[in-house]
Write an enzyme that holds these catalytic residues in place. Sequence first.
Site, PDB file in Angstrom:
ATOM      1  N   ASP A  81       0.847  -1.231  -0.050  1.00 47.11           N
ATOM      2  CA  ASP A  81      -0.034  -0.037   0.079  1.00 47.11           C
ATOM      3  C   ASP A  81       0.754   1.252  -0.010  1.00 47.11           C
ATOM      4  O   ASP A  81       1.445   1.546   0.891  1.00 47.11           O
ATOM      5  CB  ASP A  81      -0.895  -0.145   1.344  1.00 47.11           C
ATOM      6  CG  ASP A  81      -1.665   1.239   1.496  1.00 47.11           C
ATOM      7  OD1 ASP A  81      -1.624   2.033   0.665  1.00 47.11           O
ATOM      8  OD2 ASP A  81      -2.412   1.463   2.447  1.00 47.11           O
ATOM      9  N   LYS A 129       3.037  11.356  -3.609  1.00 44.92           N
ATOM     10  CA  LYS A 129       1.971  10.693  -4.276  1.00 44.92           C
ATOM     11  C   LYS A 129       1.069  11.581  -4.876  1.00 44.92           C
ATOM     12  O   LYS A 129       0.248  11.448  -5.864  1.00 44.92           O
ATOM     13  CB  LYS A 129       1.160   9.680  -3.426  1.00 44.92           C
ATOM     14  CG  LYS A 129       0.062   8.793  -3.720  1.00 44.92           C
ATOM     15  CD  LYS A 129      -0.328   7.814  -3.015  1.00 44.92           C
ATOM     16  CE  LYS A 129      -1.438   7.134  -3.190  1.00 44.92           C
ATOM     17  NZ  LYS A 129      -2.102   6.268  -2.068  1.00 44.92           N
ATOM     18  N   GLU A 132      -7.162   1.049  -4.216  1.00 44.32           N
ATOM     19  CA  GLU A 132      -7.082   0.747  -2.916  1.00 44.32           C
ATOM     20  C   GLU A 132      -8.465   0.198  -2.151  1.00 44.32           C
ATOM     21  O   GLU A 132      -8.281  -0.714  -1.352  1.00 44.32           O
ATOM     22  CB  GLU A 132      -6.683   2.191  -2.181  1.00 44.32           C
ATOM     23  CG  GLU A 132      -5.267   2.369  -2.523  1.00 44.32           C
ATOM     24  CD  GLU A 132      -4.708   3.877  -2.282  1.00 44.32           C
ATOM     25  OE1 GLU A 132      -5.637   4.810  -1.703  1.00 44.32           O
ATOM     26  OE2 GLU A 132      -3.711   4.153  -2.372  1.00 44.32           O
ATOM     27  N   ASP A 186     -13.055   5.124   2.026  1.00 41.99           N
ATOM     28  CA  ASP A 186     -11.397   5.174   2.317  1.00 41.99           C
ATOM     29  C   ASP A 186     -10.920   6.395   2.406  1.00 41.99           C
ATOM     30  O   ASP A 186     -10.870   7.220   1.307  1.00 41.99           O
ATOM     31  CB  ASP A 186     -10.769   4.084   1.496  1.00 41.99           C
ATOM     32  CG  ASP A 186      -9.191   4.249   1.365  1.00 41.99           C
ATOM     33  OD1 ASP A 186      -8.776   4.656   2.233  1.00 41.99           O
ATOM     34  OD2 ASP A 186      -8.768   3.609   0.368  1.00 41.99           O
TER      35      ASP A 186
END
Length: 612
Positions: free
Chosen positions: A13, A74, A179, A205
């Site tokens: 992850d 990211k 994800e 999420d």
Amino acid sequence: MAGTSEGPAIGIDLGTTYSCVAVWHRDRIQIIPNDQGHRITPSCVAFNETEHLVGDAAVNVLAMNPANTIFGAKRLIGRRFSDPLVQTDVKHWPFKVICGAHDKPIIVVTSKGQKKNCTAEQVSSMVLTKMKKIAEDFLGVPVKNAVITVPAYFNDSQKRATRIAGCISGLNVLRIIVEPTAAAVAYGLDNMFSSSEEKNVLIFDLGGGTFDVSILTMEKTTFKVKSIAGDTHLGGEDFDDRMVNHFVKEFERKHGKVVSDNPRALGRLRTACERAKRNLSFMSHTTVAIDCFYDGVDFESKITQAKFEELNMDLFKECIGHVEKCLNDADMDKTSIHDVVLVGGSTRIPKVQELLKDFFNGKELCKSIHPDEAIAYGAAVQAANLTGQGNPEIQDLVLWDVTPLSLGISTLDDNMSVVVPRNTIIPTKKERGFTTSSDDQTSVTFRVFEGERPKTSDNILLDKFVLSGIPPAPRGVASINVYFDIDVNGILTVSAKDKASGNENQITISNVTGILSKEEIDRMLEEAERFKLEDEELKTKMDAKNSLERYIYGTRATILSKKLPDSKARILEDEIKSAIKWLDEQKVIEVDVFEKKRKDLESIWNPIISKF
Ligand code: AMP
């Protein structure tokens, strides 16, 4: 597909704030702790005079070296520098980001005394290399294969860039999965394999930098994604920003000093705000205190949970808006959702939970899976599935994912002609007929876009290519088929074929969206290899230094335990002190020098000590 002979396959992850790695090992999925014993590792890289640090070590130097400590790569990956979201981030960050070729964001750091330009892919690859190393240390064997997760709303260029980061880190990226789907697998493994009923599950999420919501139908080992929604730029770091801005204004008002252009002060405040935010998930109020914050003035202020909620309420409500959109896209009513599953560190915020629970008419939220670890867990299940490892249920796992955004071609007048609508199950292949727009036109330029807006200028240009060799004919006569092929990773190939001539062309990834060229990737691979060698060399040097240091202190302990005559002990103690001074003075670390010093000391000290 990789086979079992290729060794273990890990699930990573790769988070905005933290990353987590897991593997199928000893008949179960295990989350792998890092060298500090932590199960999550900060996605942070720091550069200094001698080396680059990754993870906890990098976070530890953030306050001292903010201009060279990179976090949030990211949020840059696969984006243009001119992207308004990148522009907003750049203003908050204490490190420098400039516009590179093809509008690509470039992070500028000072590494080993020299200016160095890094891409987001390179920084992410350093985090991935760390995660790979954590797994290798745990398993005791080299690790090559990995499944890496990305937010559901990552576009094609962000996914490709993540894959490139994996490649630079020396990993064979078996698959990129999204994800919430990975989290759903983690939930499913616990809840579905033993059940026979079909369930609709909503995964909420909310992480450090991204927010994804997705609805799946699950039946035993078959999970079908029905719809996804979210925002690749909404998460815990935005909540931190709000608190930072609040305190900056307060400090400037109180003390008449401008701190907003001081990266070191902002970096320290950000760290303190993130900690305060976590506290506010369990306490009604907390204090943020920083010694010598700015210009010799200390910082101290209180913040209540209510104030924190007020600062972020619009963002929290945005999350609920995405939940509504996801339900609409799945053509489902909220009452048809059996379980609402929380994933991501920011779902610990009580107000977020409260708003979500209220939206689902008081339904209890499912907190049975670990919010920080579920995604890596699910990725490891997928990695085991793809490499023929794991138990029979893992082998039976079937995942049907969907495209997060519509994909299409720009037609006359800048209109978006959608070829693959969003939420189409992947892998998929779709075709659409096109023709020429002027007489005797012998070539057509196809521009491929991603997005939901009717005008392509409002969407994201993925790439373009030319189909030539079309026989001259009046406009509208030529018949050209365009094919959109999306593979299991959600990565797109577009091709076009003219029926009359049989001429074909396929999209080649260019630098239009800032995707790295083959030469650039090769250069980064070479740099990563160099980094690896330099790290190994530095480790050997540090080992030699540490070994000498241990020997010197060990000798001191031996002298004490052996009760040498005072005169001898005093002489040795003086020599030990001088050896420690010599050690402290060594600026350049050379293995030979330390080894020679150790031998010299041993030849003098050991004979004396051995007599007692
Ligand atoms: P993730 O991307 O899932 O690792 O989530 C990281 C984000 O969760 C960061 O922004 C953290 O500050 C945030 N976070 C972690 N724990 C808490 C907490 N107890 N309360 C609020 N936010 C948290």
